[in-house]
Write an enzyme that holds these catalytic residues in place. Sequence first.
Site, PDB file in Angstrom:
ATOM      1  N   ARG A  76       0.652  -1.041  -0.162  1.00 45.23           N
ATOM      2  CA  ARG A  76       0.030   0.193  -0.054  1.00 45.23           C
ATOM      3  C   ARG A  76       0.995   1.403  -0.032  1.00 45.23           C
ATOM      4  NH1 ARG A  76      -1.861   0.903   4.511  1.00 45.23           N
ATOM      5  NH2 ARG A  76      -1.159  -0.922   5.414  1.00 45.23           N
ATOM      6  N   TYR A 216      -1.559  -3.561  -6.896  1.00 54.04           N
ATOM      7  CA  TYR A 216      -1.448  -4.393  -5.677  1.00 54.04           C
ATOM      8  C   TYR A 216      -2.073  -4.318  -4.548  1.00 54.04           C
ATOM      9  CZ  TYR A 216       1.489  -7.503  -2.739  1.00 54.04           C
ATOM     10  OH  TYR A 216       1.778  -8.581  -1.916  1.00 54.04           O
ATOM     11  N   GLY A 217      -2.696  -5.310  -4.023  1.00 55.53           N
ATOM     12  CA  GLY A 217      -3.439  -5.407  -2.613  1.00 55.53           C
ATOM     13  C   GLY A 217      -4.514  -4.434  -2.540  1.00 55.53           C
ATOM     14  N   LYS A 225      -9.534  -2.295   1.494  1.00 57.46           N
ATOM     15  CA  LYS A 225      -9.265  -1.225   2.595  1.00 57.46           C
ATOM     16  C   LYS A 225     -10.059   0.112   1.928  1.00 57.46           C
ATOM     17  CE  LYS A 225      -7.201  -3.522   5.519  1.00 57.46           C
ATOM     18  NZ  LYS A 225      -6.033  -4.128   5.263  1.00 57.46           N
ATOM     19  N   HIS A 245     -10.377  -2.320  11.492  1.00 61.89           N
ATOM     20  CA  HIS A 245      -9.437  -3.202  10.932  1.00 61.89           C
ATOM     21  C   HIS A 245      -9.356  -4.356  12.191  1.00 61.89           C
ATOM     22  CE1 HIS A 245      -5.254  -3.124   9.331  1.00 61.89           C
ATOM     23  NE2 HIS A 245      -5.841  -4.035   8.789  1.00 61.89           N
ATOM     24  N   SER A 267      -1.430  -3.388  10.336  1.00 58.70           N
ATOM     25  CA  SER A 267      -0.854  -4.260   9.372  1.00 58.70           C
ATOM     26  C   SER A 267       0.432  -5.260   9.609  1.00 58.70           C
ATOM     27  CB  SER A 267      -0.638  -3.536   8.097  1.00 58.70           C
ATOM     28  OG  SER A 267      -1.752  -2.807   7.618  1.00 58.70           O
ATOM     29  N   ALA A 268       0.150  -6.311   9.189  1.00 57.98           N
ATOM     30  CA  ALA A 268       1.371  -7.240   9.611  1.00 57.98           C
ATOM     31  C   ALA A 268       1.698  -7.381  11.174  1.00 57.98           C
ATOM     32  CB  ALA A 268       2.709  -7.013   8.741  1.00 57.98           C
ATOM     33  N   CYS A 269       0.731  -7.375  11.976  1.00 63.34           N
ATOM     34  CA  CYS A 269       0.927  -7.408  13.490  1.00 63.34           C
ATOM     35  C   CYS A 269       0.027  -8.690  14.065  1.00 63.34           C
ATOM     36  CB  CYS A 269       0.724  -6.199  14.020  1.00 63.34           C
ATOM     37  SG  CYS A 269       1.730  -4.802  13.640  1.00 63.34           S
ATOM     38  N   GLY A 270      -0.347  -9.618  13.306  1.00 64.23           N
ATOM     39  CA  GLY A 270      -0.875 -11.037  13.801  1.00 64.23           C
ATOM     40  C   GLY A 270      -2.275 -10.957  13.746  1.00 64.23           C
ATOM     41  N   THR A 272      -4.360 -12.195  11.019  1.00 59.29           N
ATOM     42  CA  THR A 272      -4.589 -13.549  10.437  1.00 59.29           C
ATOM     43  C   THR A 272      -4.158 -14.638  11.356  1.00 59.29           C
ATOM     44  OG1 THR A 272      -4.308 -12.298   8.125  1.00 59.29           O
ATOM     45  CG2 THR A 272      -4.067 -14.820   8.460  1.00 59.29           C
ATOM     46  N   ASP A 292      -9.306  -9.725   9.041  1.00 58.04           N
ATOM     47  CA  ASP A 292      -8.794  -8.257   8.613  1.00 58.04           C
ATOM     48  C   ASP A 292      -9.813  -7.211   9.092  1.00 58.04           C
ATOM     49  OD1 ASP A 292      -6.430  -7.031   7.626  1.00 58.04           O
ATOM     50  OD2 ASP A 292      -7.741  -6.300   6.079  1.00 58.04           O
ATOM     51  N   SER A 384       4.905 -10.153   0.618  1.00 60.56           N
ATOM     52  CA  SER A 384       4.374 -11.256  -0.291  1.00 60.56           C
ATOM     53  C   SER A 384       3.099 -11.764   0.460  1.00 60.56           C
ATOM     54  CB  SER A 384       5.383 -12.129  -0.505  1.00 60.56           C
ATOM     55  OG  SER A 384       5.840 -12.889   0.746  1.00 60.56           O
ATOM     56  N   ARG A 385       2.133 -12.259  -0.527  1.00 58.53           N
ATOM     57  CA  ARG A 385       0.734 -12.540   0.447  1.00 58.53           C
ATOM     58  C   ARG A 385       0.311 -13.743  -0.372  1.00 58.53           C
ATOM     59  NH1 ARG A 385      -1.682  -8.601   4.314  1.00 58.53           N
ATOM     60  NH2 ARG A 385       0.184  -7.043   4.623  1.00 58.53           N
ATOM     61  N   ARG A 416       3.189  -3.927  17.737  1.00 56.75           N
ATOM     62  CA  ARG A 416       4.611  -4.571  17.780  1.00 56.75           C
ATOM     63  C   ARG A 416       5.167  -3.435  18.602  1.00 56.75           C
ATOM     64  NH1 ARG A 416       6.834  -8.128  13.905  1.00 56.75           N
ATOM     65  NH2 ARG A 416       4.899  -8.609  12.629  1.00 56.75           N
ATOM     66  N   PHE A 511       1.843 -16.804  19.076  1.00 57.86           N
ATOM     67  CA  PHE A 511       1.115 -17.672  18.091  1.00 57.86           C
ATOM     68  C   PHE A 511       0.267 -18.496  18.865  1.00 57.86           C
ATOM     69  CE2 PHE A 511       4.895 -16.866  15.812  1.00 57.86           C
ATOM     70  CZ  PHE A 511       4.533 -16.206  14.716  1.00 57.86           C
ATOM     71  N   GLY A 512      -0.045 -19.906  18.860  1.00 59.37           N
ATOM     72  CA  GLY A 512      -0.904 -20.732  19.290  1.00 59.37           C
ATOM     73  C   GLY A 512      -1.078 -20.257  21.009  1.00 59.37           C
TER      74      GLY A 512
HETATM   75  P1  GTP Z   1      -2.342  -7.666   7.580  1.00 59.59           P
HETATM   76  O1  GTP Z   1      -2.780  -8.597   6.649  1.00 59.59           O
HETATM   77  O2  GTP Z   1      -1.327  -6.860   7.045  1.00 59.59           O
HETATM   78  O3  GTP Z   1      -3.404  -6.763   8.059  1.00 59.59           O
HETATM   79  O4  GTP Z   1      -1.464  -8.493   8.973  1.00 59.59           O
HETATM   80  P2  GTP Z   1      -2.185  -9.284  10.044  1.00 59.59           P
HETATM   81  O5  GTP Z   1      -2.267  -8.368  11.107  1.00 59.59           O
HETATM   82  O6  GTP Z   1      -3.197 -10.085   9.794  1.00 59.59           O
HETATM   83  O7  GTP Z   1      -0.587 -10.223  10.474  1.00 59.59           O
HETATM   84  P3  GTP Z   1      -0.406 -11.523  10.219  1.00 59.59           P
HETATM   85  O8  GTP Z   1      -1.311 -12.338  11.246  1.00 59.59           O
HETATM   86  O9  GTP Z   1      -0.334 -11.900   8.884  1.00 59.59           O
HETATM   87  O10 GTP Z   1       1.155 -11.549  10.837  1.00 59.59           O
HETATM   88  C1  GTP Z   1       2.301 -10.856  10.301  1.00 59.59           C
HETATM   89  C2  GTP Z   1       3.463 -11.326  10.801  1.00 59.59           C
HETATM   90  O11 GTP Z   1       3.551 -11.188  12.400  1.00 59.59           O
HETATM   91  C3  GTP Z   1       3.568 -12.956  10.399  1.00 59.59           C
HETATM   92  O12 GTP Z   1       5.073 -12.729   9.997  1.00 59.59           O
HETATM   93  C4  GTP Z   1       3.484 -13.409  11.487  1.00 59.59           C
HETATM   94  O13 GTP Z   1       4.384 -14.704  11.548  1.00 59.59           O
HETATM   95  C5  GTP Z   1       3.942 -12.448  12.791  1.00 59.59           C
HETATM   96  N1  GTP Z   1       3.412 -13.166  13.877  1.00 59.59           N
HETATM   97  C6  GTP Z   1       1.895 -13.100  14.062  1.00 59.59           C
HETATM   98  N2  GTP Z   1       1.364 -13.338  15.399  1.00 59.59           N
HETATM   99  C7  GTP Z   1       2.582 -13.537  15.991  1.00 59.59           C
HETATM  100  C8  GTP Z   1       2.955 -13.797  17.346  1.00 59.59           C
HETATM  101  O14 GTP Z   1       1.850 -13.929  18.134  1.00 59.59           O
HETATM  102  N3  GTP Z   1       4.031 -13.653  17.908  1.00 59.59           N
HETATM  103  C9  GTP Z   1       5.142 -13.350  16.857  1.00 59.59           C
HETATM  104  N4  GTP Z   1       6.376 -13.246  17.457  1.00 59.59           N
HETATM  105  N5  GTP Z   1       4.902 -12.998  15.544  1.00 59.59           N
HETATM  106  C10 GTP Z   1       3.680 -13.280  15.169  1.00 59.59           C
HETATM  107  C1  SPV Z   2      -2.994  -4.313   5.331  1.00 59.35           C
HETATM  108  O1  SPV Z   2      -1.986  -3.807   4.916  1.00 59.35           O
HETATM  109  O2  SPV Z   2      -3.526  -4.064   6.534  1.00 59.35           O
HETATM  110  C2  SPV Z   2      -3.575  -5.438   4.611  1.00 59.35           C
HETATM  111  C3  SPV Z   2      -2.981  -5.603   3.100  1.00 59.35           C
HETATM  112  O3  SPV Z   2      -4.448  -6.192   5.079  1.00 59.35           O
HETATM  113  S1  SPV Z   2      -3.677  -4.660   2.188  1.00 59.35           S
HETATM  114  O4  SPV Z   2      -4.999  -5.240   1.327  1.00 59.35           O
HETATM  115  O5  SPV Z   2      -2.831  -4.584   1.171  1.00 59.35           O
HETATM  116  O6  SPV Z   2      -4.194  -3.407   2.634  1.00 59.35           O
HETATM  117 MN    MN Z   3      -4.992  -5.693   7.071  1.00 63.80          MN
END
Ligand code: GTP
Ligand code: SPV
Ligand code: MN
Length: 603
Positions: A76, A216-217, A225, A245, A267-270, A272, A292, A384-385, A416, A511-512
């Site tokens: 984005r 992209y995305g 979004k 979100h 985004s990318a903070c966990g 999914t 999401d 990458s997705r 994070r 994670f788990g």
């Molecule tokens: P968007 O799709 O961008 O909105 O991201 P998201 O919030 O869904 O994040 P996602 O679950 O894809 O996790 C992003 C990254 O964080 C990945 O590389 C995961 O492996 C890492 N991650 C997720 N959960 C944890 C956790 O509990 N601990 C740690 N250390 N890393 C995590």
């Molecule tokens: C995010 O960045 O929060 C995503 C990926 O979920 S995107 O669809 O590119 O916004």
């Molecule tokens: Mn997202």
Amino acid sequence: MDSTAHGGTTHTELDAWVREVAALTRPDRVVWVTGSDEESGQINETLVASGTFTRLDDATKPNSFHAASDPEDVARVEDRTYICSVREEDAGHTNNWMAPEEMKATLTPLFDGAMAGRTMYVIPFVMGHLDAEQPMFGIEITDSAYVVASMRIMARIGDPVLARMEELQADYVKGLHSVGAPLAEGAQDVAWPCNTTKYIVHFPEERAIWSYGSGYGGNALLGKKCYALRIASAIARDEGWMAEHMLILKLTSPQGEVHYVAAAFPSACGKTNLAMLQTTLEGWTAETVGDDIAWMRFGEDGRLYAVNPEFGLFGVAPGTGWGTNPTAMHTVEQGNSIFTNVARTPDGDVWWEGMTDEAPAQLTDWLGNDWTPDSGRPAAHPNSRFCTPIEQVPTLAPEYADPRGVPISAILFGGRRKTTVPLVTQARDWQQGTFLGATLSSETTAAATGAVGVVRRDPMAMLPFIGYNAGDYLGHWLTLGKQHDESKMPQIFLVNWFRRDADGGFLWPGFGENTRVLKWVIDRIEGRVSATETPIGFQPDPADIDTTGLDMDEEQVAAALAFDAEEWRAEVPMIQEWFAKFGDSLPAQLSDELDTLSQRLDA
Ligand code: GTP
Ligand code: SPV
Ligand code: MN
């Protein structure tokens, strides 16, 4: 040219709009997307023929494809994203703004002839359920077949949606997208057409989106979004609901209690990962509702009900593996998925960092070069997705199919942070919870272009997605709290899976194992466990975090949980600086909360 050459519509206003766009963008042909399997097969073949897609080995990943984007079009683009409300103050200080007429004057020449040599696809879609009380329709016009293939996974699209729109002559969000790469007669196309000039533009009053230059995305899949957060948040403000979100997770305790939890992480903070949680405590089950986006409305019983408006997952690939997120691995294994900017194996499969401990031999990296672990660069792009149908998620909760949504018991905010933010804290009430959300901070990730690892404030994980003035958005949260019975509102928690020790290691396995934190959350909601009050809220006693089967002693758990007043004193001026940016639009209750926090820290 005749816009009804392939299909067409009896929705008169839509018909007129499609003709108008075709006259401006001048595609070679117009195709109305039906959503059928046959059509999907043809589109995938088109993408293979153009070099955008590489078909993966049918035995390991049936009906699945690899795509590599242009190296300049990988995430984005927040600095190219605009909220073009009529009044500048309605965009607020966190959004880029330009007057709608000025923006249209800028963009119209770019769209003029932009689709020459290409096919213009018209995608009817609905975010949420077609049988919802108020179906949320959209049309995306795009010149990207990759977008069509992706939208078919991410949203409910095609003939059934168009038929309902025609029946109702329904209002809909107008999404116009072009990769901005017209093809001259006889010119050879590239695998990933795009333009160095990019604009991701929202007209909230008109409920319209114009996106130019990126494929992209979130820049290009306009249901996600652009619609489900930026435009929908503005609609939600007007109509008294929330577009957030957030993931949605169903938890069942050993006692059989069912609770639905929503969680906002940047985004990318966990998100999914938590949405696909495999529980590590006996007797607990977790099921997925959304990963999401959550649309939340108050029910007649006064509770807040959440729906996942999406139909697929667009998940971060790196870090997703059999050890961390086996549910996601099982989901993509079933095929019908698109993998963008990951590495490829010689036998027609995909790979990314974290999928397996060791990289397979002879990889081709996302840029198409030979790759070995000694290459000194990642094989898969950090953003990458995988794009995969949600109905393939083995843990999908049956309630996913319910247009009324699920009643939310708890909202988690998380980011994070290497320091400062403890593993879990419960807000005293909705107002303090709103404060914790409003001041949420996180180190930036690769999900957006720009520097990675810089701490920034990201209110409710919505900073890049609020479709109006962020101060008004925070006010909307507070107003909803006041208008509704607080005893029925979700409890709010702040979490941090990413705190580090002095050696840089994670203090919490994540994670788990996050099951253990969720258990405490549910125990609090059920009134089963006490807590210690700190200036930021209620915190667990280390002994109340269930560590059965976990290789951590109480001291290590205490380190993850610790509230450090010194660190929080250092946080106060940063929050003051953040709040100062809002000027008059900051709700007074939030500066009151900040005053209370600093008084308690000094007490
Ligand atoms: P968007 O799709 O961008 O909105 O991201 P998201 O919030 O869904 O994040 P996602 O679950 O894809 O996790 C992003 C990254 O964080 C990945 O590389 C995961 O492996 C890492 N991650 C997720 N959960 C944890 C956790 O509990 N601990 C740690 N250390 N890393 C995590
Ligand atoms: C995010 O960045 O929060 C995503 C990926 O979920 S995107 O669809 O590119 O916004
Ligand atoms: Mn997202």
